[in-house]
Design an enzyme around this catalytic site. Structure first.
Site, PDB file in Angstrom:
ATOM      1  N   ARG A 666       0.861  -1.193   0.000  1.00  0.00           N
ATOM      2  CA  ARG A 666       0.000   0.000   0.000  1.00  0.00           C
ATOM      3  C   ARG A 666       0.890   1.233   0.000  1.00  0.00           C
ATOM      4  NH1 ARG A 666      -3.494  -0.103   5.086  1.00  0.00           N
ATOM      5  NH2 ARG A 666      -4.360  -1.893   3.972  1.00  0.00           N
ATOM      6  N   HIS A 695       2.291  -2.580   5.488  1.00  0.00           N
ATOM      7  CA  HIS A 695       1.802  -2.595   4.103  1.00  0.00           C
ATOM      8  C   HIS A 695       2.705  -1.722   3.232  1.00  0.00           C
ATOM      9  CE1 HIS A 695      -2.003  -4.804   4.189  1.00  0.00           C
ATOM     10  NE2 HIS A 695      -2.298  -4.238   5.347  1.00  0.00           N
ATOM     11  N   ASP A 702      -3.591  -8.514   3.460  1.00  0.00           N
ATOM     12  CA  ASP A 702      -4.944  -8.727   3.978  1.00  0.00           C
ATOM     13  C   ASP A 702      -5.591  -9.793   3.107  1.00  0.00           C
ATOM     14  OD1 ASP A 702      -4.360  -6.578   5.596  1.00  0.00           O
ATOM     15  OD2 ASP A 702      -5.680  -5.170   4.572  1.00  0.00           O
ATOM     16  N   GLU A 760      -6.894  -7.510  13.802  1.00  0.00           N
ATOM     17  CA  GLU A 760      -7.525  -7.861  12.534  1.00  0.00           C
ATOM     18  C   GLU A 760      -7.157  -9.280  12.137  1.00  0.00           C
ATOM     19  OE1 GLU A 760      -7.343  -3.322  10.600  1.00  0.00           O
ATOM     20  OE2 GLU A 760      -5.846  -4.830  10.035  1.00  0.00           O
ATOM     21  N   HIS A 763      -5.251  -9.608   8.618  1.00  0.00           N
ATOM     22  CA  HIS A 763      -4.009  -8.870   8.369  1.00  0.00           C
ATOM     23  C   HIS A 763      -2.826  -9.667   8.905  1.00  0.00           C
ATOM     24  CE1 HIS A 763      -1.641  -4.835   8.847  1.00  0.00           C
ATOM     25  NE2 HIS A 763      -0.811  -5.856   8.884  1.00  0.00           N
TER      26      HIS A 763
END
Length: 783
Positions: A666, A695, A702, A760, A763
């Site tokens: 990301r 990320h 994810d 999460e 993740h």
């Protein structure tokens, strides 16, 4: 609120310096060596159990022989805890309510064995034919048969309705058991006791007890009201969940105040203990008669010779063969142990500010008594027992289901620690090494020992053998459960209804697990022989679709909580600022400057991994901010991480599953947009751009599972990017099948060097993430 009862502060704990004893009363002889040993234990427990504050006082007859504080009364301002720190002492409050009543009994103004309706004419619970009217003696010894919590003003209710409305809500409610027949611990009962006092004396309960009891005892830092003079010294208190969320304790006053709303210090409580040791005298003045105390210390409604049970207010038992009186307390974020040996005139008071940490306060108090008894006798001090932690590898090696006939339990690893939960529910407890076996050792359990040998675990007379792991997921739960599973009630104390091994369970008050027995389509029962709510029921109300809209559990109404992301919906939030403004600022910003040596980035397009599927939400409007952030639906990872992911996919393929990727690398600017758009209360679910994200380094992914036969995603406990408790990888709710798939994904990823993010389940971070720099290139710039 009782001894059996027992959001983010992790950073504060991490930054705080080690807990050090803050002396208020230095140790006196012959107890100096004992206090030194106890200080070592407390220092360890405050650090190990993440207790914000803990205070302790040891009493020998009319003298406090040691009192100190540990940790911080105020963590933000680094104000140390002392013996003068104020705590909410929960059900220890009951002792003062009951003492106030017993004074009136001595004066002939109240009769213990008269129907309580003589003092509260409009008190009208529903009696069955032949049941005796409830008396104060029954109420004070928890033999009234009343429900645990009143419908109004209960432990969950933040509305602060007052005592009159709280007691009135009991009218028309049936008794759980016939009066006198058995112990049913009831906060509602002590609320009625306090209201009987208020009505008979025509004075507000809190003011009466202050005037007649607390002030007379010299307890100047104690009150049933949250006085402005006490609040500056009130300790920070923390709530916690099994899945890892922590939050500040709520501070509202209960409607059933006489049962649990007193504020106090360990030094004030020590004054009360000294009064007990003096036979009820304060100096030369009588406070309460010795024969009254003797009656309060006597198990009520018990066979002759009984030495354990409930007296009037006090819990009665034995310690090292000596008579013991005590009470525990637990109210939102606070845990208290008050224990005394009347014959020896020795006592201990321990209070901590972490929810249901009663196992910690209790074991410290018990060890204190052992040390004091030895010290006063001039005997060698007993060794304080200590456990040893497992390594993560040891904990994972222990994990599995263990069975002994029709009994079973699950031992599992999380965060490198080993935890156990029984088929009978109760609590999830941490296990540690002790000698050649195991011992329960965490905030709500201490001292239960387990044998361990040849892959077997022994608990008492039961020998549990480890079963082979199940290769197939559990079956879907009964269809009738579908409309009932979910969360109900309040943000500060939700009730979770979930399925485990084909049976509905309730997780109530955050920590008590209760397997439920179905009585009809919409009526279930708490366990009959254990737990806080034994003998009580849950009654669900459904809408036309069969989905429950509320549940009346133990006479308390819990409305269903609306959770965005349920039923396949995408979780959504409203950005705190316009997204165009946020995007513009992010594009103009620069990533944080890093120092050190990093590997050269080598990002691989995950589309090259055969069989991996994609649902890149951030390239669409189907995400938590309802706008695209990527201009192409791509996913990249650093080459070693991508190769590890390929190995995961290959192994899962043999089990009938594939990987479905939502996101991987990301650009930093997107991380900044997420952070700036997200309300602060949800910041645990988005990365802080000032530190960069894993990320951003190309080492996080994810993802979820999909079924190779159907090609469809496997149903998990929560949806992707759902900012809720359900997203945590250790969340206990949902169904056995959902949790099995979540855990299967986690195990497969862990085996190849990935670790799950603590908030999460989807993740995962690759082990070498620190070796790569933060990147801010768009997907198009990577080509």
């Amino acid at each position: 609120m009782t001894a059996s009862r027992r959001l983010s502060v992790l950073v504060l704990f991490a930054l705080a310096p080690p807990a050090l004893a803050q002396p208020s009363v230095p140790p006196a002889e012959p107890y100096k060596a004992a206090a030194a040993e106890l200080e070592k234990l407390i220092t360890h427990e405050v650090d190990d159990k993440k207790l914000p504050a803990l205070s302790v006082a040891l009493v020998d007859d009319q003298k406090v022989v040691w009192a100190a504080g540990f940790g911080f009364q105020d963590r933000d301002r680094k104000i140390p805890a002392t013996a003068e720190t104020v705590y909410r002492v929960g059900s220890v409050s009951k002792l003062f309510t009951d003492v106030a009543v017993m004074q009136l009994v001595e004066e002939g103004k109240i009769a213990l064995d008269a129907p309580v309706a003589a003092y509260i004419p409009d008190f009208k619970p529903s009696y069955k034919e032949g049941e005796r009217p409830i008396t104060l003696r029954m109420l004070m010894s928890h033999r009234s048969g009343l429900i645990r919590e009143p419908p109004v003003g209960n432990y969950f209710d933040p509305s602060e309705p007052g005592l009159a409305k709280t007691v009135a809500s009991l009218n028309g409610i049936g008794l759980i058991y016939p009066p006198e027949s058995r112990i049913k611990y009831s906060n509602a009962a002590i609320g009625v006791v306090g209201y009987a006092l208020e009505k008979s004396q025509q004075e507000q309960f809190e003011k009466y007890v202050q005037r007649r009891v607390l002030d007379v005892l010299g307890m100047k830092s104690s009150s049933f009201l949250p006085k402005s003079s006490l609040k500056p010294r009130l300790a920070d208190a923390v709530m916690w969940t099994y899945h890892g969320r922590e939050f500040p304790a709520p501070a509202f006053e209960l409607g059933e105040a006489p049962a649990g709303c007193m504020y106090s210090t360990v030094l004030d409580l020590a004054k009360f203990q000294s009064c007990l040791f003096a036979g009820g005298k304060l100096g030369d003045k009588p406070f309460i008669k010795p024969e009254t105390l003797a009656e309060m210390f006597r198990p009520q409604f018990a066979a002759k010779g009984t030495t354990a049970g409930f007296g009037l207010g006090f819990m009665v038992g034995e310690f090292e063969g000596k008579p013991r009186v005590s009470h525990g307390g637990a109210i939102y974020g606070f845990a208290t142990t008050f224990v005394a040996l009347p014959g020896e005139k020795l006592g201990a008071i321990v209070v901590a500010s972490r929810d249901v940490s009663n196992a910690v306060t209790g074991r410290i108090a018990d060890d204190a008594l052992r040390l004091m008894l030895a010290a006063r006798a001039g005997a060698p001090l007993p060794k304080i027992e200590a456990s040893e932690p497992f390594t993560p590898e040891e904990a994972r090696g222990l994990a599995g289901r263990y069975r002994a006939g029709d009994r079973w339990g699950d031992l599992f690893e999380t965060g490198g620690k080993a935890f156990f939960v029984s088929d009978r529910g109760g609590a999830i407890v941490q296990l540690r090494k002790f000698g050649g076996g195991l011992i329960a050792d965490d905030v709500q359990a201490w001292g239960t020992k387990y044998g361990r040998a040849d892959g077997k675990i022994t608990i008492g007379q039961l020998v549990f053998e480890k079963e082979k792991p199940a290769l197939d997921p559990p079956p879907a739960p009964p269809a009738a459960f579908a409309g009932l599973i979910g969360e109900y009630g309040y943000d500060h104390l939700p009730l979770s209804i979930y399925e485990r091994e084909g049976k509905l369970h309730a997780l109530i008050e955050l920590t008590e697990i209760d397997p439920l027995t179905q009585e009809s389509d919409d009526v279930y029962a708490f366990p009959a022989d254990r737990g806080m709510y034994h003998g009580e029921k849950l009654i669900f109300t459904r809408d036309k679709t069969g989905r429950a809209t509320k549940v009346t559990a133990a006479s308390v109404v819990f409305e269903r909580r609306k959770i965005d992301g349920e039923n396949g919906e995408t979780f959504k939030i409203k950005p705190v600022k316009p997204l165009d403004e946020i995007r513009k600022a992010a594009l103009a910003a620069k990533p944080p400057v890093e120092t050190g040596e990093f590997r050269a980035p080598d990002l691989v397009d995950l589309a090259t991994l055969d069989g991996v599927k994609f649902d890149i939400r951030y390239a669409t409007e189907n995400n938590f901010l309802s706008t695209p952030f990527y201009t192409s639906a791509k996913a990249f990872m650093q080459k070693p991480a991508a190769e590890a992911l390929a190995r995961v996919h290959t192994k899962l393929k043999a089990q009938g599953y594939g990987l479905l990727v939502f996101d991987a690398y990301r650009p930093w600017q997107v991380t900044k947009m997420f952070w700036d758009a997200t309300p602060e209360k949800f910041h645990g679910f988005v990365a802080d751009p000032s530190k960069g994200s894993r990320h951003n380094r190309g080492c996080a992914v994810d993802l979820t599972l999909y079924d190779l036969k159907t090609g469809k995603p496997v149903e998990m406990v929560s949806g992707y990017d759902e900012f809720s408790d359900r997203a945590f990888p250790d969340y206990t709710g949902g169904t056995s099948r959902q949790r099995w798939h979540r855990d299967r994904l986690r195990a497969a990823m862990h085996a190849e060097g990935f670790s799950v993010y603590e908030e999460e389940w989807w993740h995962f971070d690759y082990k070498d993430w620190k070796k790569y720099p933060i990147l801010n290139k768009t997907f198009e710039e990577l080509k």
